[in-house]
Design an enzyme around this catalytic site. Structure first.
Site, mmCIF file in Angstrom:
data_model
loop_
_atom_site.group_PDB
_atom_site.id
_atom_site.type_symbol
_atom_site.label_atom_id
_atom_site.label_comp_id
_atom_site.label_asym_id
_atom_site.label_seq_id
_atom_site.Cartn_x
_atom_site.Cartn_y
_atom_site.Cartn_z
ATOM 1 N N ASN A 119 93.973 0.781 -21.427
ATOM 2 C CA ASN A 119 94.020 1.275 -22.800
ATOM 3 C C ASN A 119 93.689 2.757 -22.886
ATOM 4 O O ASN A 119 94.337 3.506 -23.621
ATOM 5 C CB ASN A 119 93.047 0.465 -23.661
ATOM 6 C CG ASN A 119 93.077 0.867 -25.123
ATOM 7 O OD1 ASN A 119 94.123 1.146 -25.685
ATOM 8 N ND2 ASN A 119 91.898 0.907 -25.735
ATOM 9 N N HIS B 208 95.483 -1.146 -29.729
ATOM 10 C CA HIS B 208 96.503 -1.020 -30.773
ATOM 11 C C HIS B 208 97.895 -1.292 -30.208
ATOM 12 O O HIS B 208 98.224 -0.856 -29.105
ATOM 13 C CB HIS B 208 96.508 0.393 -31.369
ATOM 14 C CG HIS B 208 95.397 0.673 -32.323
ATOM 15 N ND1 HIS B 208 94.113 0.914 -31.904
ATOM 16 C CD2 HIS B 208 95.381 0.738 -33.677
ATOM 17 C CE1 HIS B 208 93.343 1.136 -32.970
ATOM 18 N NE2 HIS B 208 94.093 1.030 -34.054
#
Length: 297
Positions: free
Chosen positions: A172, A141
């Site tokens: 991440n 994201h």
């Protein structure tokens, strides 16, 4: 901070964020869509190439666009963020979101959200879930889902693949996740925190002594894998002061025990590397700005 073989290029961005905002509002009016989402609430947009086309001397501007222009800045204004899409990389140039105490609380359920194609992007230029399958990269994201618990729709919007970039799984799930959590912690102690996140494609020196920009692509749609990611934080203090914090992390495993302040960089380095501008837009609103860099808290 940044590995020595990577160098921030001297490519200064141009254009007017205001022009893009006007263009986005016009697009909404033409579609009969009065809701502007977050765009109407933002104090500043990063500047990218201007959407308007200057008319050469002695010509008629409308003649040049007789058969349409092949591309303009692709803005998407959603409930939880504003995004500028890059059709070449199949991801965003930047995503900006607003965090405060209200956006961080709510009953939104991440388990009810699924990654989905952004059908507002032409099929030639958009990523699909199949592109990520078996690639070895996470769907990372840019605007984080956990930043928008206040609305199920706002959280769901963060799962459009236009808000996603291929991200190293270790990064991440660890150091980058820590940076996102830190952004949320700042939102609890400031009036607003505006977070702008995007990819970087930085050159590095090869064995022949020359500089190259090289990056992997994944899937049949050739989704570009960034070499680095940036995050620029614009903090609105209760005192009215504006504080800037800007971070860059490589898209590779990063020891999550390294303090986040080690990844602080001067905002100018991100502006030069990304082709975006933040400071001139902020200074149009206030001169009460403090930039935080490594070793300066």
């Amino acid at each position: 901070m940044l590995r020595a073989r990577w160098v921030l290029p001297l490519a200064v961005g141009a254009g007017l964020g205001a022009a893009l905002a006007r263009w986005e509002r016009r697009e909404h009016r033409e579609r009969g869509d009065a809701a502007e989402g977050l765009l109407a609430r933002l104090p500043v947009l990063p500047a990218v190439a201007a959407a308007s086309l200057p008319a050469p001397p002695g010509s008629v501007r409308t003649e040049l666009s007789k058969y349409g222009l092949p591309g303009l800045a692709q803005l998407r204004s959603r409930e939880s963020y504003v995004l500028c899409y890059d059709p070449r990389s199949r991801s965003a140039l930047w995503v900006i979101e607003q965090l405060n105490r209200d956006t961080l609380s709510g009953a939104s359920d991440r388990a009810a959200c699924d990654f989905q194609e952004d059908d507002s992007v032409h099929e030639y230029h958009r990523a699909t879930n199949a592109d990520y399958r078996g690639s070895g990269f996470d769907r990372g994201h840019l605007a984080a889902a956990a930043n928008h618990r206040w609305s199920q729709k706002a959280m769901r919007d963060t799962f459009y693949l236009s808000n996603i970039a291929p991200q190293n799984p270790h990064l991440n799930q660890n150091a980058w996740n820590n940076l996102e959590k830190y952004c949320r912690s700042l939102a609890k102690n400031n009036r607003n925190v505006y977070v702008c996140t995007g990819p970087l494609f930085l050159p590095r020196m090869e064995a022949d002594g020359k500089m190259y920009v090289k990056y992997q692509v994944i899937g049949k749609n050739n989704v570009a894998v960034p070499t680095h990611f940036f995050k620029v934080l614009i903090l609105e203090k209760e005192s009215g002061e504006i504080e800037l914090r800007s971070y860059v992390m490589p898209n590779s495993p990063v020891d999550d025990k390294i303090p986040l302040e080690r990844f602080l960089v001067p905002i100018e380095s991100i502006e030069r590397a990304s082709g975006l501008l933040f400071v001139p837009n902020i200074l149009r609103r206030t001169s009460n700005v403090k930039a935080i860099t490594a070793g300066k808290q």
